[in-house]
Scaffold this motif. Structure first.
Motif, mmCIF file in Angstrom:
data_model
loop_
_atom_site.group_PDB
_atom_site.id
_atom_site.type_symbol
_atom_site.label_atom_id
_atom_site.label_comp_id
_atom_site.label_asym_id
_atom_site.label_seq_id
_atom_site.Cartn_x
_atom_site.Cartn_y
_atom_site.Cartn_z
ATOM 1 N N ASP A 51 -9.902 -32.146 -46.270
ATOM 2 C CA ASP A 51 -9.533 -32.501 -44.852
ATOM 3 C C ASP A 51 -7.990 -31.953 -44.597
ATOM 4 O O ASP A 51 -7.749 -31.284 -43.418
ATOM 5 N N ARG A 52 -7.065 -32.390 -45.550
ATOM 6 C CA ARG A 52 -5.675 -32.080 -45.247
ATOM 7 C C ARG A 52 -5.124 -30.854 -45.944
ATOM 8 O O ARG A 52 -3.882 -30.305 -45.962
ATOM 9 N N ASN A 53 -6.053 -30.251 -46.710
ATOM 10 C CA ASN A 53 -5.743 -28.996 -47.240
ATOM 11 C C ASN A 53 -4.829 -29.224 -48.380
ATOM 12 O O ASN A 53 -3.851 -28.370 -48.720
ATOM 13 N N ILE A 54 -4.817 -30.420 -48.939
ATOM 14 C CA ILE A 54 -3.763 -30.914 -50.204
ATOM 15 C C ILE A 54 -3.874 -29.899 -51.137
ATOM 16 O O ILE A 54 -2.962 -29.662 -51.777
ATOM 17 N N ARG A 55 -5.124 -29.341 -51.398
ATOM 18 C CA ARG A 55 -5.198 -28.473 -52.878
ATOM 19 C C ARG A 55 -4.461 -27.213 -52.742
ATOM 20 O O ARG A 55 -4.227 -26.394 -53.592
ATOM 21 N N GLU A 56 -3.967 -26.910 -51.620
ATOM 22 C CA GLU A 56 -3.113 -25.689 -51.367
ATOM 23 C C GLU A 56 -1.945 -25.855 -51.902
ATOM 24 O O GLU A 56 -1.245 -24.857 -52.338
ATOM 25 N N TRP A 57 -1.327 -27.249 -52.009
ATOM 26 C CA TRP A 57 -0.147 -27.261 -52.623
ATOM 27 C C TRP A 57 0.043 -28.408 -53.853
ATOM 28 O O TRP A 57 1.050 -28.565 -54.495
ATOM 29 N N ALA A 58 -1.267 -28.929 -54.080
ATOM 30 C CA ALA A 58 -1.158 -29.840 -55.185
ATOM 31 C C ALA A 58 -2.627 -29.440 -56.043
ATOM 32 O O ALA A 58 -3.641 -29.721 -55.400
ATOM 33 N N PRO A 59 -2.393 -28.941 -57.265
ATOM 34 C CA PRO A 59 -3.552 -28.717 -58.045
ATOM 35 C C PRO A 59 -4.344 -30.188 -58.524
ATOM 36 O O PRO A 59 -4.089 -30.571 -59.612
ATOM 37 N N VAL A 60 -5.381 -30.517 -57.710
ATOM 38 C CA VAL A 60 -6.285 -31.760 -57.943
ATOM 39 C C VAL A 60 -7.626 -31.346 -57.866
ATOM 40 O O VAL A 60 -8.033 -31.253 -56.721
ATOM 41 N N SER A 61 -8.268 -31.140 -59.038
ATOM 42 C CA SER A 61 -9.470 -30.891 -59.023
ATOM 43 C C SER A 61 -10.329 -31.931 -58.865
ATOM 44 O O SER A 61 -10.050 -33.052 -59.073
ATOM 45 N N ARG A 62 -11.711 -31.912 -58.462
ATOM 46 C CA ARG A 62 -12.611 -33.098 -58.540
ATOM 47 C C ARG A 62 -12.757 -33.866 -59.581
ATOM 48 O O ARG A 62 -12.652 -35.194 -59.690
ATOM 49 N N PRO A 63 -12.927 -33.450 -60.837
ATOM 50 C CA PRO A 63 -12.842 -34.069 -62.075
ATOM 51 C C PRO A 63 -11.493 -34.760 -62.487
ATOM 52 O O PRO A 63 -11.648 -35.953 -62.916
#
Length: 198
Positions: A51-63
């Motif tokens: 929702d916050r598009n955090i993966r655009e700036w922090a590499p956090v995969s589901r696993p």
């Protein structure tokens, strides 16, 4: 003799592994920060990242989410909510930060590590925004104290044409100037862009 050397190497490797296990990575800090806002299930953490598009700036995969949840729990920085069953899977358990986790998060975000080491650039912007927000609070508290001191000095000297008054006015103007700068940065942080010419 060869065995002693081998054993020594094994101990060093073990210590290195423990060091890596306790060091918080960027994904660990992002997840700890989200849980500091409110308790969440693992899937809520994932949904919030989306929702916050955090993966655009922090590499956090589901696993990585579930790895970090396990790691943070082992370190005592988060815990399963009191009304949840520890036997439930990570998708169904609600995690919340501990007092130690909140303290560790604050210490980690203030670390000079972020200044001295290369990290994911957008994460630095997010980190800077958090620290700038804290700086603004400090400046506002300082301004209140400085203005109260100025009022006391004016009452004591009876007029505004005194070096103590002028010095306090200078200090107040410097603090106000920094607060304006911090407020502008907080508004403009999302617009940060790389240089057009190298």
């Amino acid at each position: 003799m060869a065995k002693a050397v081998k054993r020594k190497k094994k101990v060093v490797d073990s210590e290195s592994a423990r060091g890596n296990e306790t060091r918080l990575t960027t994904p660990d800090l992002v997840i700890l920060s989200l849980l500091a806002e409110r308790p969440m299930h693992g899937y809520e953490v994932n949904a919030t990242l989306e929702d916050r598009n955090i993966r655009e700036w922090a590499p956090v995969s589901r696993p990585q989410i579930y790895y970090s949840l396990d790691k943070l729990t082992r370190l005592g920085l988060i815990r399963v909510g009191a009304d949840e069953s520890p036997a439930a899977g990570p998708e169904r358990r609600v995690f919340e930060t501990t007092a130690s986790g909140r303290d560790h998060l604050a210490d980690a975000l203030e670390s000079k590590h972020w200044v001295n080491n290369r990290v994911h650039q957008p994460f630095l912007i997010w980190l800077a925004r958090k620290q700038l927000s804290e700086r603004r609070k400090v400046l506002e508290a300082r301004l209140a104290d400085e203005r109260a001191t100025l009022k006391d000095v004016l009452d004591e000297v009876g007029h505004p044409y005194h070096e103590a008054v002028w010095m306090l006015q200078l200090v107040i103007e410097q603090t106000e100037s920094e607060r304006r700068w911090v407020n502008r940065l907080l508004k403009e942080a999302d617009k940060r862009a790389p240089a057009r010419k190298s």
